[in-house]
Scaffold this active site. Structure first.
Site, short mmCIF file in Angstrom:
data_model
loop_
_atom_site.label_atom_id
_atom_site.label_comp_id
_atom_site.label_asym_id
_atom_site.label_seq_id
_atom_site.Cartn_x
_atom_site.Cartn_y
_atom_site.Cartn_z
N GLY A 177 0.83 -1.20 0.00
CA GLY A 177 0.00 0.00 0.00
C GLY A 177 0.86 1.24 0.00
O GLY A 177 0.49 2.28 -0.56
N GLY A 230 7.15 -15.85 1.91
CA GLY A 230 6.49 -14.74 2.60
C GLY A 230 7.28 -13.46 2.39
O GLY A 230 8.31 -13.45 1.71
N CYS A 231 6.79 -12.38 2.96
CA CYS A 231 7.47 -11.10 2.81
C CYS A 231 7.16 -10.24 4.02
O CYS A 231 6.00 -10.15 4.45
CB CYS A 231 6.99 -10.39 1.53
SG CYS A 231 7.74 -8.78 1.25
N HIS A 281 11.81 -6.43 -5.42
CA HIS A 281 11.51 -5.22 -4.64
C HIS A 281 12.09 -3.97 -5.30
O HIS A 281 11.46 -2.90 -5.29
CB HIS A 281 12.06 -5.34 -3.22
CG HIS A 281 11.15 -6.05 -2.26
ND1 HIS A 281 9.87 -5.63 -2.01
CD2 HIS A 281 11.35 -7.14 -1.49
CE1 HIS A 281 9.30 -6.44 -1.13
NE2 HIS A 281 10.18 -7.36 -0.78
N PRO A 332 6.76 -22.30 -0.55
CA PRO A 332 6.09 -21.21 0.18
C PRO A 332 7.04 -20.04 0.37
O PRO A 332 8.23 -20.22 0.62
CB PRO A 332 5.73 -21.85 1.52
CG PRO A 332 5.69 -23.31 1.25
CD PRO A 332 6.76 -23.56 0.23
N HIS A 385 13.73 -12.52 -4.89
CA HIS A 385 12.72 -11.80 -4.11
C HIS A 385 13.15 -10.35 -3.88
O HIS A 385 12.36 -9.41 -4.10
CB HIS A 385 12.52 -12.51 -2.77
CG HIS A 385 11.46 -11.91 -1.90
ND1 HIS A 385 10.27 -12.53 -1.64
CD2 HIS A 385 11.43 -10.74 -1.21
CE1 HIS A 385 9.54 -11.76 -0.83
NE2 HIS A 385 10.23 -10.66 -0.56
N GLU A 386 14.40 -10.15 -3.47
CA GLU A 386 14.88 -8.80 -3.19
C GLU A 386 15.04 -7.97 -4.46
O GLU A 386 14.76 -6.77 -4.46
CB GLU A 386 16.20 -8.84 -2.40
CG GLU A 386 16.13 -9.58 -1.08
CD GLU A 386 14.99 -9.12 -0.19
OE1 GLU A 386 14.64 -7.92 -0.22
OE2 GLU A 386 14.43 -9.97 0.54
#
Length: 240
Positions: free
Chosen positions: A57, A157-158, A204, A155, A200-201
């Site tokens: 968000g 997560g973050c 971002h 699996p 993953h990073e």
């Protein structure tokens, strides 16, 4: 002079050389003076780099991060940001942090898979996910290339989507190239879970989250069982 309707007529205001003077004689007017002063007094605002993780968000998580200027790579300012990232990584005991996750839209990542994390997983899971230790690594302006296009779904997560997880497909092996805090170019070959951390990073830094590529049917709240057993009286903390 701006007029404020509804103020007591006895209240006098004047501005001189940028200074504000207010004189009043009644208790009611003194109370108003305090309120008026608080209105104009700057409030303390928590500014980045944060000691917490930004949450989905926040626009910073959906913005493509800017490169660290070459002449600032070894600067004190960049070092402070990197140190804060390391602090947050260790504080929350996680395996990776990208600068946007602490509110800074720069292309910096920090990764670490410490030996002690092995205790958090059963041996079959540890081996199935191809986990292994990864020394603390700080990279500025990293670039990534895939070295093994085989994909694995596990699996994921973050810390910026706190309290949820889903299965995500990632490439088996990648190569990272970037610069360390001393301005030295670094090349790292990663495979298995560490390659997943890197992917993953890197996402971002491009304004992407794992939820963009997850298997949507596996998306879940990680504490759903506790929610049921405690009649919904469960909180997901965003601080530590």
């Amino acid at each position: 002079m701006m007029q404020f309707r509804g103020l007591p007529t006895i209240l006098s205001k004047r501005f001189f050389n940028g200074m504000r003077f207010i004189s009043s004689s009644s208790r009611k007017e003194k109370s108003f003076r305090k309120m008026y002063q608080e209105f104009w007094t700057p409030k303390a605002i928590n500014k980045p780099p944060y000691d917490h993780f930004t949450q989905i968000g926040d626009p910073v998580l959906r913005t493509k991060a800017s490169k660290v200027p070459e002449d600032l790579i070894t600067s004190k300012e960049v070092k402070v940001i990197a140190e804060k990232m390391v602090k947050v990584l260790k504080k929350f005991d996680c395996v990776g942090v990208a600068a946007p996750q602490i509110g800074i839209s720069l292309r910096i990542i920090v990764m670490e898979f410490r030996e002690g994390l092995k205790e958090h997983f059963s041996l079959p899971v540890y081996e199935a996910r191809k986990m292994s230790t990864l020394p603390l690594t700080v990279l500025l302006n990293p670039s990534m290339s895939v070295t093994n296009y085989q994909k694995h779904k596990h699996p994921e997560g973050c810390m910026s989507v706190r309290g949820y997880s889903a299965e995500v497909e990632r490439y088996d092996s990648v190569s990272l190239k970037g610069t360390n805090l001393d301005g030295i170019e670094v090349n790292i070959e990663l495979s298995g879970w560490n390659a997943r951390i890197a992917q993953h990073e890197m996402d971002h830094l491009d304004g992407k989250l794992y939820i963009d590529i997850m298997d949507r049917s596996t998306f879940m709240c990680t504490c759903w069982e506790a929610v049921n057993s405690k009649s919904g009286r469960v909180e997901i903390p965003f601080y530590k």
